[in-house]
Design an enzyme around this catalytic site. Sequence first.
Site, PDB file in Angstrom:
ATOM      1  N   HIS A  13      -3.216   1.436  -7.883  1.00 45.77           N
ATOM      2  CA  HIS A  13      -1.908   1.879  -8.411  1.00 45.77           C
ATOM      3  C   HIS A  13      -2.100   2.201  -9.891  1.00 45.77           C
ATOM      4  O   HIS A  13      -2.132   1.308 -10.728  1.00 45.77           O
ATOM      5  CB  HIS A  13      -0.855   0.778  -8.238  1.00 45.77           C
ATOM      6  CG  HIS A  13       0.518   1.209  -8.647  1.00 45.77           C
ATOM      7  ND1 HIS A  13       1.619   1.061  -7.838  1.00 45.77           N
ATOM      8  CD2 HIS A  13       0.987   1.800  -9.778  1.00 45.77           C
ATOM      9  CE1 HIS A  13       2.689   1.537  -8.454  1.00 45.77           C
ATOM     10  NE2 HIS A  13       2.323   1.981  -9.648  1.00 45.77           N
ATOM     11  N   HIS A  15      -1.301   4.975 -13.237  1.00 51.79           N
ATOM     12  CA  HIS A  15      -0.626   6.120 -13.873  1.00 51.79           C
ATOM     13  C   HIS A  15      -1.579   6.729 -14.897  1.00 51.79           C
ATOM     14  O   HIS A  15      -1.970   6.057 -15.855  1.00 51.79           O
ATOM     15  CB  HIS A  15       0.645   5.661 -14.586  1.00 51.79           C
ATOM     16  CG  HIS A  15       1.673   5.094 -13.651  1.00 51.79           C
ATOM     17  ND1 HIS A  15       2.635   5.862 -13.048  1.00 51.79           N
ATOM     18  CD2 HIS A  15       1.851   3.833 -13.180  1.00 51.79           C
ATOM     19  CE1 HIS A  15       3.387   5.097 -12.257  1.00 51.79           C
ATOM     20  NE2 HIS A  15       2.924   3.858 -12.325  1.00 51.79           N
ATOM     21  N   ARG A  17      -0.857  10.047 -16.074  1.00 54.80           N
ATOM     22  CA  ARG A  17      -0.076  11.059 -16.815  1.00 54.80           C
ATOM     23  C   ARG A  17      -0.773  12.421 -16.787  1.00 54.80           C
ATOM     24  O   ARG A  17      -1.527  12.724 -15.900  1.00 54.80           O
ATOM     25  CB  ARG A  17       0.186  10.615 -18.273  1.00 54.80           C
ATOM     26  CG  ARG A  17       0.599   9.167 -18.456  1.00 54.80           C
ATOM     27  CD  ARG A  17       1.895   8.836 -17.767  1.00 54.80           C
ATOM     28  NE  ARG A  17       2.407   7.543 -18.202  1.00 54.80           N
ATOM     29  CZ  ARG A  17       3.248   6.801 -17.496  1.00 54.80           C
ATOM     30  NH1 ARG A  17       3.666   7.199 -16.313  1.00 54.80           N
ATOM     31  NH2 ARG A  17       3.678   5.667 -17.972  1.00 54.80           N
ATOM     32  N   ASN A  41       4.387  10.354 -10.521  1.00 54.25           N
ATOM     33  CA  ASN A  41       5.644  10.500 -11.278  1.00 54.25           C
ATOM     34  C   ASN A  41       5.432  11.241 -12.598  1.00 54.25           C
ATOM     35  O   ASN A  41       5.705  10.738 -13.677  1.00 54.25           O
ATOM     36  CB  ASN A  41       6.321   9.128 -11.509  1.00 54.25           C
ATOM     37  CG  ASN A  41       5.469   8.144 -12.300  1.00 54.25           C
ATOM     38  OD1 ASN A  41       4.238   8.205 -12.276  1.00 54.25           O
ATOM     39  ND2 ASN A  41       6.123   7.233 -13.005  1.00 54.25           N
ATOM     40  N   LYS A  95       4.248   8.167  -2.376  1.00 59.56           N
ATOM     41  CA  LYS A  95       4.896   7.118  -3.183  1.00 59.56           C
ATOM     42  C   LYS A  95       6.397   7.328  -3.224  1.00 59.56           C
ATOM     43  O   LYS A  95       6.869   8.374  -3.664  1.00 59.56           O
ATOM     44  CB  LYS A  95       4.324   7.158  -4.608  1.00 59.56           C
ATOM     45  CG  LYS A  95       4.998   6.210  -5.600  1.00 59.56           C
ATOM     46  CD  LYS A  95       4.675   4.751  -5.322  1.00 59.56           C
ATOM     47  CE  LYS A  95       5.463   3.817  -6.222  1.00 59.56           C
ATOM     48  NZ  LYS A  95       5.019   3.823  -7.605  1.00 59.56           N
ATOM     49  N   HIS A 134       8.022   1.609  -4.478  1.00 61.27           N
ATOM     50  CA  HIS A 134       8.521   0.846  -5.623  1.00 61.27           C
ATOM     51  C   HIS A 134       9.765   0.121  -5.113  1.00 61.27           C
ATOM     52  O   HIS A 134      10.836   0.722  -5.031  1.00 61.27           O
ATOM     53  CB  HIS A 134       8.848   1.777  -6.799  1.00 61.27           C
ATOM     54  CG  HIS A 134       9.297   1.026  -8.011  1.00 61.27           C
ATOM     55  ND1 HIS A 134       8.607   1.052  -9.208  1.00 61.27           N
ATOM     56  CD2 HIS A 134      10.352   0.191  -8.213  1.00 61.27           C
ATOM     57  CE1 HIS A 134       9.224   0.273 -10.089  1.00 61.27           C
ATOM     58  NE2 HIS A 134      10.293  -0.257  -9.512  1.00 61.27           N
ATOM     59  N   HIS A 168       3.106  -3.310  -6.656  1.00 63.18           N
ATOM     60  CA  HIS A 168       3.261  -4.227  -7.800  1.00 63.18           C
ATOM     61  C   HIS A 168       4.280  -5.333  -7.548  1.00 63.18           C
ATOM     62  O   HIS A 168       5.273  -5.459  -8.245  1.00 63.18           O
ATOM     63  CB  HIS A 168       3.602  -3.469  -9.090  1.00 63.18           C
ATOM     64  CG  HIS A 168       4.629  -2.378  -8.949  1.00 63.18           C
ATOM     65  ND1 HIS A 168       5.839  -2.561  -8.349  1.00 63.18           N
ATOM     66  CD2 HIS A 168       4.598  -1.081  -9.348  1.00 63.18           C
ATOM     67  CE1 HIS A 168       6.514  -1.428  -8.382  1.00 63.18           C
ATOM     68  NE2 HIS A 168       5.780  -0.517  -8.973  1.00 63.18           N
ATOM     69  N   ASP A 240      -1.075  -0.793 -12.015  1.00 65.93           N
ATOM     70  CA  ASP A 240       0.162  -0.181 -12.537  1.00 65.93           C
ATOM     71  C   ASP A 240       0.023   0.072 -14.034  1.00 65.93           C
ATOM     72  O   ASP A 240       1.013   0.047 -14.765  1.00 65.93           O
ATOM     73  CB  ASP A 240       1.404  -1.034 -12.237  1.00 65.93           C
ATOM     74  CG  ASP A 240       2.687  -0.221 -12.356  1.00 65.93           C
ATOM     75  OD1 ASP A 240       2.616   1.025 -12.381  1.00 65.93           O
ATOM     76  OD2 ASP A 240       3.767  -0.840 -12.454  1.00 65.93           O
ATOM     77  N   HIS A 244       2.284   4.633 -22.381  1.00 66.55           N
ATOM     78  CA  HIS A 244       3.321   5.393 -23.098  1.00 66.55           C
ATOM     79  C   HIS A 244       2.867   5.462 -24.546  1.00 66.55           C
ATOM     80  O   HIS A 244       2.232   4.522 -25.039  1.00 66.55           O
ATOM     81  CB  HIS A 244       4.668   4.662 -23.050  1.00 66.55           C
ATOM     82  CG  HIS A 244       5.285   4.611 -21.681  1.00 66.55           C
ATOM     83  ND1 HIS A 244       6.036   5.637 -21.166  1.00 66.55           N
ATOM     84  CD2 HIS A 244       5.249   3.654 -20.723  1.00 66.55           C
ATOM     85  CE1 HIS A 244       6.449   5.313 -19.942  1.00 66.55           C
ATOM     86  NE2 HIS A 244       5.976   4.116 -19.649  1.00 66.55           N
ATOM     87  N   ALA A 256       9.308   1.476 -19.990  1.00 65.72           N
ATOM     88  CA  ALA A 256       8.682   0.442 -19.162  1.00 65.72           C
ATOM     89  C   ALA A 256       7.244   0.826 -18.853  1.00 65.72           C
ATOM     90  O   ALA A 256       6.974   1.954 -18.447  1.00 65.72           O
ATOM     91  CB  ALA A 256       9.464   0.272 -17.865  1.00 65.72           C
TER      92      ALA A 256
HETATM   93  O1  DOR Z   1       6.673  -0.236 -15.810  1.00 64.14           O
HETATM   94  C1  DOR Z   1       6.528   0.752 -15.118  1.00 64.14           C
HETATM   95  N1  DOR Z   1       6.054   1.902 -15.629  1.00 64.14           N
HETATM   96  N2  DOR Z   1       6.869   0.689 -13.839  1.00 64.14           N
HETATM   97  C2  DOR Z   1       6.888   1.783 -13.062  1.00 64.14           C
HETATM   98  O2  DOR Z   1       7.227   1.663 -11.912  1.00 64.14           O
HETATM   99  C3  DOR Z   1       6.540   3.102 -13.609  1.00 64.14           C
HETATM  100  C4  DOR Z   1       5.681   2.980 -14.789  1.00 64.14           C
HETATM  101  C5  DOR Z   1       5.571   4.262 -15.583  1.00 64.14           C
HETATM  102  O3  DOR Z   1       5.346   5.313 -14.961  1.00 64.14           O
HETATM  103  O4  DOR Z   1       5.678   4.209 -16.800  1.00 64.14           O
HETATM  104 ZN    ZN Z   2       3.651   2.328 -11.170  1.00 66.17          ZN
END
Ligand code: DOR
Ligand code: ZN
Length: 335
Positions: A13, A15, A17, A41, A95, A134, A168, A240, A244, A256
């Site tokens: 899992h 990310h 970007r 996402n 997802k 999720h 998660h 996960d 950011h 988040a």
């Molecule tokens: O904390 C998170 N950040 N939870 C998620 O489900 C998505 C993720 C994000 O893409 O930043």
């Molecule tokens: Zn995630």
Amino acid sequence: MKTHTLLMPLDMHLHLRDGVMLENVAPLSAYSFSGGLIMPNLVPPVETLEDVKAYKQRVMAAVPNDYFEPYMTLFYKNYDKRFLASVAQDIMAIKLYPAGITTNSDGGVSSFNVEEMRQTLEAMSVLGIPLCVHGETNGFVMDREAEFMSIYEILAKNFPDLKIIMEHITTKAAVEMLDKYENLYATITVHHLLFTLDDVVGGMMMPHNFCKPIAKRPEDLDALLSVALEAHPKVMFGSDSAPHPRSKKESAGCAAGVFSAPIALQLLCEIFEQYDKLDNLQAFVSDNAQSIYKICPEFKEIILEKRPFVVPDDYGNVVPMYAGRVINWAIQSVE
Ligand code: DOR
Ligand code: ZN
């Protein structure tokens, strides 16, 4: 010096970007992992075959010198069977996000009416495409995951041939579901094996520990540890890791996401060693995922060593989990 070897670690899992952020973070995962399940996402989300193929190309281009397999996912919509058949070979999973529940999830599902989803979920069952979820309602933040258990039950019962991965997980309630339905599986992050809500807001507010689902209570942490440390066969590691930019985390409205990818294996060694369960780490970080997803990653060997390692303050404009802290394991070599 004490060392521990891991073969073909997988992050189920992740990310990564896009654009500059992808170029910054993808090499960090590719260094220590053999592959990862890449979350869809983006803005806009990954939802066509062209999107999947193009995003995979961009991921591969961001990791030119390391071997790393990006296992691609689609963003869940009520897709029809013909489309799913056309994309099945190019994705590892789909997802599902409840609409608006977390970062870039506005286009997610707003109704969990089984009849509306039936065509898609039956086609996924037949085609062998797992559904990653999720699992949070829009209730009170500490109860969202536990409230979602009734939806997992409905999905698990109605689609017994669909592999459903509770992503998660953060609660005892979710851990208890694993042995209740044959077709339910789970990923667990490293931060949810270390944090409770106290680590987010118990003292000064810690934006870099803030994620969705939010870390829960001590008894939830214990339940997660019990299945992770035993490498319960239906549980896999999924970081996960969700980068950011610093400006979006150290801000009045904090995004988040915990960025853990570069230190995930080191922290897992520390946790598993602390409980004298290092022998189970291989199954948790790779073997279970290989069986569940039926994947066979190319050979990669990571040797970790027990020595103090100072977590960098930042990786470009991203602040990692435990920035500036000393952790007890480091990566010695990768082959
Ligand atoms: O904390 C998170 N950040 N939870 C998620 O489900 C998505 C993720 C994000 O893409 O930043
Ligand atoms: Zn995630």
